[in-house]
Design a protein around this motif. Structure first.
Motif, PDB file in Angstrom:
ATOM      1  N   ALA A 194       0.809  -1.223   0.000  1.00  0.00           N
ATOM      2  CA  ALA A 194       0.000   0.000   0.000  1.00  0.00           C
ATOM      3  C   ALA A 194       0.838   1.266   0.000  1.00  0.00           C
ATOM      4  O   ALA A 194       0.373   2.332   0.416  1.00  0.00           O
ATOM      5  N   ARG A 195       2.070   1.191  -0.512  1.00  0.00           N
ATOM      6  CA  ARG A 195       2.859   2.406  -0.687  1.00  0.00           C
ATOM      7  C   ARG A 195       2.327   3.211  -1.875  1.00  0.00           C
ATOM      8  O   ARG A 195       2.488   4.431  -1.922  1.00  0.00           O
ATOM      9  N   PHE A 196       1.752   2.525  -2.853  1.00  0.00           N
ATOM     10  CA  PHE A 196       1.115   3.137  -4.005  1.00  0.00           C
ATOM     11  C   PHE A 196      -0.199   2.420  -4.241  1.00  0.00           C
ATOM     12  O   PHE A 196      -0.478   1.380  -3.644  1.00  0.00           O
ATOM     13  N   ASP A 197      -1.019   2.978  -5.137  1.00  0.00           N
ATOM     14  CA  ASP A 197      -2.394   2.489  -5.276  1.00  0.00           C
ATOM     15  C   ASP A 197      -2.647   1.664  -6.530  1.00  0.00           C
ATOM     16  O   ASP A 197      -3.556   0.837  -6.551  1.00  0.00           O
ATOM     17  N   ALA A 198      -1.862   1.903  -7.597  1.00  0.00           N
ATOM     18  CA  ALA A 198      -2.085   1.179  -8.848  1.00  0.00           C
ATOM     19  C   ALA A 198      -0.810   1.210  -9.677  1.00  0.00           C
ATOM     20  O   ALA A 198       0.111   1.992  -9.415  1.00  0.00           O
ATOM     21  N   MET A 199      -0.783   0.352 -10.688  1.00  0.00           N
ATOM     22  CA  MET A 199       0.339   0.295 -11.618  1.00  0.00           C
ATOM     23  C   MET A 199      -0.206  -0.013 -12.995  1.00  0.00           C
ATOM     24  O   MET A 199      -1.154  -0.785 -13.136  1.00  0.00           O
ATOM     25  N   LEU A 200       0.394   0.590 -14.020  1.00  0.00           N
ATOM     26  CA  LEU A 200      -0.040   0.328 -15.384  1.00  0.00           C
ATOM     27  C   LEU A 200       1.175   0.231 -16.297  1.00  0.00           C
ATOM     28  O   LEU A 200       2.048   1.094 -16.277  1.00  0.00           O
ATOM     29  N   THR A 201       1.224  -0.832 -17.073  1.00  0.00           N
ATOM     30  CA  THR A 201       2.180  -0.940 -18.171  1.00  0.00           C
ATOM     31  C   THR A 201       1.373  -1.203 -19.435  1.00  0.00           C
ATOM     32  O   THR A 201       0.469  -2.038 -19.442  1.00  0.00           O
ATOM     33  N   ILE A 202       1.692  -0.491 -20.476  1.00  0.00           N
ATOM     34  CA  ILE A 202       0.947  -0.587 -21.732  1.00  0.00           C
ATOM     35  C   ILE A 202       1.578  -1.603 -22.677  1.00  0.00           C
ATOM     36  O   ILE A 202       0.882  -2.354 -23.357  1.00  0.00           O
ATOM     37  N   ARG A 203       2.876  -1.639 -22.716  1.00  0.00           N
ATOM     38  CA  ARG A 203       3.573  -2.518 -23.645  1.00  0.00           C
ATOM     39  C   ARG A 203       3.487  -3.972 -23.206  1.00  0.00           C
ATOM     40  O   ARG A 203       3.277  -4.265 -22.023  1.00  0.00           O
ATOM     41  N   PRO A 204       3.662  -4.923 -24.149  1.00  0.00           N
ATOM     42  CA  PRO A 204       3.710  -6.339 -23.772  1.00  0.00           C
ATOM     43  C   PRO A 204       4.747  -6.561 -22.672  1.00  0.00           C
ATOM     44  O   PRO A 204       5.836  -5.986 -22.689  1.00  0.00           O
ATOM     45  N   THR A 205       4.379  -7.398 -21.717  1.00  0.00           N
ATOM     46  CA  THR A 205       5.169  -7.554 -20.495  1.00  0.00           C
ATOM     47  C   THR A 205       5.585  -9.006 -20.317  1.00  0.00           C
ATOM     48  O   THR A 205       4.746  -9.912 -20.355  1.00  0.00           O
ATOM     49  N   TRP A 206       6.873  -9.235 -20.110  1.00  0.00           N
ATOM     50  CA  TRP A 206       7.392 -10.592 -19.962  1.00  0.00           C
ATOM     51  C   TRP A 206       6.962 -11.216 -18.634  1.00  0.00           C
ATOM     52  O   TRP A 206       6.870 -10.534 -17.613  1.00  0.00           O
ATOM     53  N   GLU A 207       6.744 -12.520 -18.666  1.00  0.00           N
ATOM     54  CA  GLU A 207       6.303 -13.229 -17.465  1.00  0.00           C
ATOM     55  C   GLU A 207       7.289 -13.090 -16.317  1.00  0.00           C
ATOM     56  O   GLU A 207       6.896 -12.979 -15.155  1.00  0.00           O
ATOM     57  N   TRP A 208       8.599 -13.111 -16.613  1.00  0.00           N
ATOM     58  CA  TRP A 208       9.571 -13.052 -15.522  1.00  0.00           C
ATOM     59  C   TRP A 208       9.539 -11.717 -14.799  1.00  0.00           C
ATOM     60  O   TRP A 208       9.966 -11.615 -13.653  1.00  0.00           O
ATOM     61  N   ASP A 209       9.021 -10.667 -15.443  1.00  0.00           N
ATOM     62  CA  ASP A 209       8.917  -9.364 -14.784  1.00  0.00           C
ATOM     63  C   ASP A 209       7.790  -9.316 -13.763  1.00  0.00           C
ATOM     64  O   ASP A 209       7.821  -8.493 -12.842  1.00  0.00           O
ATOM     65  N   ILE A 210       6.782 -10.145 -13.924  1.00  0.00           N
ATOM     66  CA  ILE A 210       5.565  -9.994 -13.121  1.00  0.00           C
ATOM     67  C   ILE A 210       5.162 -11.247 -12.349  1.00  0.00           C
ATOM     68  O   ILE A 210       4.252 -11.178 -11.520  1.00  0.00           O
ATOM     69  N   ALA A 211       5.812 -12.380 -12.578  1.00  0.00           N
ATOM     70  CA  ALA A 211       5.367 -13.631 -11.962  1.00  0.00           C
ATOM     71  C   ALA A 211       5.371 -13.524 -10.440  1.00  0.00           C
ATOM     72  O   ALA A 211       4.345 -13.745  -9.775  1.00  0.00           O
ATOM     73  N   ALA A 212       6.514 -13.213  -9.863  1.00  0.00           N
ATOM     74  CA  ALA A 212       6.608 -13.167  -8.402  1.00  0.00           C
ATOM     75  C   ALA A 212       5.742 -12.049  -7.824  1.00  0.00           C
ATOM     76  O   ALA A 212       4.976 -12.259  -6.876  1.00  0.00           O
ATOM     77  N   GLY A 213       5.851 -10.862  -8.387  1.00  0.00           N
ATOM     78  CA  GLY A 213       5.106  -9.725  -7.845  1.00  0.00           C
ATOM     79  C   GLY A 213       3.605  -9.880  -7.924  1.00  0.00           C
ATOM     80  O   GLY A 213       2.876  -9.402  -7.059  1.00  0.00           O
ATOM     81  N   SER A 214       3.123 -10.571  -8.959  1.00  0.00           N
ATOM     82  CA  SER A 214       1.673 -10.733  -9.091  1.00  0.00           C
ATOM     83  C   SER A 214       1.094 -11.573  -7.958  1.00  0.00           C
ATOM     84  O   SER A 214       0.000 -11.284  -7.463  1.00  0.00           O
ATOM     85  N   LEU A 215       1.815 -12.614  -7.539  1.00  0.00           N
ATOM     86  CA  LEU A 215       1.323 -13.417  -6.406  1.00  0.00           C
ATOM     87  C   LEU A 215       1.410 -12.621  -5.113  1.00  0.00           C
ATOM     88  O   LEU A 215       0.471 -12.650  -4.294  1.00  0.00           O
ATOM     89  N   ILE A 216       2.508 -11.914  -4.908  1.00  0.00           N
ATOM     90  CA  ILE A 216       2.646 -11.123  -3.686  1.00  0.00           C
ATOM     91  C   ILE A 216       1.511 -10.108  -3.590  1.00  0.00           C
ATOM     92  O   ILE A 216       0.910  -9.925  -2.519  1.00  0.00           O
ATOM     93  N   LEU A 217       1.170  -9.465  -4.706  1.00  0.00           N
ATOM     94  CA  LEU A 217       0.069  -8.506  -4.693  1.00  0.00           C
ATOM     95  C   LEU A 217      -1.266  -9.190  -4.443  1.00  0.00           C
ATOM     96  O   LEU A 217      -2.063  -8.721  -3.617  1.00  0.00           O
ATOM     97  N   SER A 218      -1.544 -10.282  -5.122  1.00  0.00           N
ATOM     98  CA  SER A 218      -2.843 -10.938  -4.944  1.00  0.00           C
ATOM     99  C   SER A 218      -3.007 -11.472  -3.529  1.00  0.00           C
ATOM    100  O   SER A 218      -4.096 -11.407  -2.953  1.00  0.00           O
ATOM    101  N   GLU A 219      -1.917 -11.977  -2.944  1.00  0.00           N
ATOM    102  CA  GLU A 219      -1.999 -12.470  -1.570  1.00  0.00           C
ATOM    103  C   GLU A 219      -2.130 -11.341  -0.560  1.00  0.00           C
ATOM    104  O   GLU A 219      -2.535 -11.559   0.579  1.00  0.00           O
ATOM    105  N   ALA A 220      -1.806 -10.119  -0.986  1.00  0.00           N
ATOM    106  CA  ALA A 220      -2.011  -8.937  -0.139  1.00  0.00           C
ATOM    107  C   ALA A 220      -3.398  -8.326  -0.357  1.00  0.00           C
ATOM    108  O   ALA A 220      -3.686  -7.244   0.165  1.00  0.00           O
ATOM    109  N   GLY A 221      -4.239  -8.987  -1.138  1.00  0.00           N
ATOM    110  CA  GLY A 221      -5.595  -8.513  -1.362  1.00  0.00           C
ATOM    111  C   GLY A 221      -5.765  -7.658  -2.588  1.00  0.00           C
ATOM    112  O   GLY A 221      -6.849  -7.112  -2.823  1.00  0.00           O
ATOM    113  N   GLY A 222      -4.724  -7.521  -3.407  1.00  0.00           N
ATOM    114  CA  GLY A 222      -4.812  -6.737  -4.628  1.00  0.00           C
ATOM    115  C   GLY A 222      -5.123  -7.593  -5.836  1.00  0.00           C
ATOM    116  O   GLY A 222      -5.389  -8.788  -5.735  1.00  0.00           O
ATOM    117  N   THR A 223      -5.064  -6.965  -7.005  1.00  0.00           N
ATOM    118  CA  THR A 223      -5.406  -7.621  -8.259  1.00  0.00           C
ATOM    119  C   THR A 223      -4.426  -7.207  -9.335  1.00  0.00           C
ATOM    120  O   THR A 223      -4.089  -6.031  -9.444  1.00  0.00           O
TER     121      THR A 223
END
Length: 267
Positions: A194-223
């Motif tokens: 909760a240091r920030f409220d949202a994030m947006l990337t427009i360009r195609p995004t590699w799985e290795w950039d977001i795999a770990a962070g996506s679970l950490i966010l979802s387990e913290a109640g985010g999407t």
């Protein structure tokens, strides 16, 4: 394949990330190359960390597949039920500039879903961890994503491109403040605490950039979804998503405002 407790996988990821930090922090002036097709820089430290992680993690879980930014992709990973998805140094430019804003990002996916993840920022002494269904933690303390729903009070992490009118319905950019951090994995973790409220990337995004962070966010109640609201999947034949929209409660507010989203804007 025999079942593996996600907490066992997480312990393995954390130990490997700490070893990676020793290697990365040991370089003083690593040799640097440019990747083809304007893919950005890669340096000796990236390759050294990648080689160690592949050897250590592969020895511990020889039946797991492997997907890493710094390893040539191989089709064999598509046959694996479980796979390591790794960014040896997320934020190589920041690393080379002497900034502290780079990370080791390690995850395990099972049948396309992330089950264990860690993101370590060694220069900031930050360790984010999560297991599927087990919550998200920063240095061992539980974290929770932002409950903010008003864009006028919110801050979005993203490049300047994300705030261009063509990416929002009717060219109407929400009244968001914008900030930026180099490592995509860390951006997702900053949302998780909760240091920030949202994030947006427009360009195609590699799985290795977001795999770990996506679970950490979802387990913290985010999407975290792609920019059209589709669920993120992992270990795909072409390991990219169509951009990323992520956040706490603000995710569902911003999604229908994006020009890329098939969702109708709220009335």
């Amino acid at each position: 394949m025999p079942a593996t407790d996600p907490s066992d996988d997480l312990a393995l990821l954390v130990a490997a990330a700490r070893e990676a930090a020793v290697i990365a922090c040991g370089f003083r002036a690593p040799q640097v190359w440019d990747k083809p097709d304007e893919g950005g820089p890669v340096c000796e430290a990236d390759l050294a960390v990648d080689a160690m992680l592949r050897e250590r993690l592969g020895a511990a879980r020889p039946d797991y597949g492997w997907l890493s930014e710094e390893t040539a992709d191989a089709p064999e990973r598509l046959q694996a039920e479980r796979i390591f998805i790794v960014d040896p140094i997320d934020g190589t430019r920041a690393y080379l500039e002497g900034s502290r804003d780079w990370a080791h990002s390690l995850a395990v996916a099972e049948n396309g879903r992330i089950t264990g993840a860690c993101v370590l920022l060694p220069q900031r002494d930050l360790l984010y961890t999560a297991t599927l269904g087990g919550g998200a933690f920063l240095n061992g303390a539980p974290i929770r994503a932002s409950a903010e729903t008003d864009p006028a009070r919110a801050t979005l992490l993203g490049p300047r491109l994300a705030m261009s009118p063509e990416h929002w319905l009717g060219g109407e950019v929400p009244p968001l403040r914008r900030a930026f951090r180099s490592a995509l994995a860390w951006r997702l973790c900053l949302l998780a605490e909760a240091r920030f409220d949202a994030m947006l990337t427009i360009r195609p995004t590699w799985e290795w950039d977001i795999a770990a962070g996506s679970l950490i966010l979802s387990e913290a109640g985010g999407t975290a979804t792609d920019q059209r609201g589709a669920e993120l999947g992992f270990n795909k034949p072409h390991p990219q998503s169509d951009g990323v929209l992520a956040g706490g409660a603000l995710h569902d507010v911003l999604l229908p405002l994006l020009a890329a989203s098939p969702v109708s804007p709220p009335t």
